[in-house]
Design an enzyme around this catalytic site. Sequence first.
Site, mmCIF file in Angstrom:
data_model
loop_
_atom_site.group_PDB
_atom_site.id
_atom_site.type_symbol
_atom_site.label_atom_id
_atom_site.label_comp_id
_atom_site.label_asym_id
_atom_site.label_seq_id
_atom_site.Cartn_x
_atom_site.Cartn_y
_atom_site.Cartn_z
ATOM 1 C CB SER A 73 2.852 10.095 2.567
ATOM 2 O OG SER A 73 3.994 8.781 2.994
ATOM 3 C CE1 TYR A 83 0.910 4.995 1.035
ATOM 4 C CE2 TYR A 83 2.933 5.545 1.439
ATOM 5 C CZ TYR A 83 1.792 5.761 2.226
ATOM 6 O OH TYR A 83 1.602 6.361 3.371
#
Length: 263
Positions: free
Chosen positions: A143, A156
Amino acid sequence: MPSLKGKNIIITGASGGIGAEIAKLCAARGANLVLLARSIDKLETLKKELQSKYAINVHAQQLDVADPEAVKRVFAEVLSDIRYVDILVNNAGFGIFDYAHEAKIDEIKTMFDVNVVGLMACTSMVLPAMKQRRSGHIINIASQAGKIATPKSSVYSATKHAVLGYTNSLRMEVADDNIYVTAVNPGPIATNFFEVADKQGTYVKNVKRFMLQPEYVAKQVVNRMMTRTREINLPRWMSPGSIFYSLFPRTFELFGKRVFNQK
C-alpha cells in the site's frame, strides 16, 4: 507482456476486490487458478463463472491466512494437485482506521497476523519449489500507506511498512534464483475494504474522487506478471510524493498535514 497461458497462479483474498479482478484477467489469458479466501461461497461462485467462460482449471479453497496451520495444510493440498506454482499473489489483507491510543490489542494482532505473518507464511510454502525450478514470481499487495504514514492508520501503516521491508529483502535473497518479487503500492481503492477500515465513512467521503477502480489496479498487476518489476505504484503521481517524503519527511509532514487528516 509474457504469456500466462498454462501458468499456475495462486491468489489469496480472491473472493472480491482486486483479488477477484486479478483472477478474472488471469483466466482470460489462459492461466490456471487457485483461489483462496475465507468466504468459500464467493470463491465457488467466481470459480463457476470463470470455468464457464474459459478452458482452464480453477481450484477454490477456504483459507484464513492468519492461521499458520491452515496455511500449511491448504498449500500442501494445493501443491499435491497442481505440483508447482508460477505466481503467488499475496492479496489477503484488511485495515482498521483508529488513533493509536484507541487501537484495540486484539485488532492490532489480527492485522499483523493477516497482513504480515499470513503473507510470509504463504510465501514460505511456495518458495522452496520456485527455487528448485529456478522460476517464479511473488507479488505482494502492499500500500502507499507503507511508504507514507498518515494519522489514524498507525497500525495499518505499520503492517504495510513490514510488508515492504520483507518484500525488499526477499527480492535480494532470490535474485540469483531467477525469481521475481514485486511490491504493489496502491492508494485508496473502491472496494469493500473501507466497510471495515472506515466505519464512519469519513475517509471515503473525503477521498472518493481520488479512488482507484479495482479493475484498473488488477490490470496493472496482471500486465507485469512474470516480468522483473520491482514496484507498481498507483496512482503514478503518488510515487514522486513518497520519494519526496523519504528525502524531506519533516517538510512533507508540515505542509501535508491538512491533506493527511482526511480520516
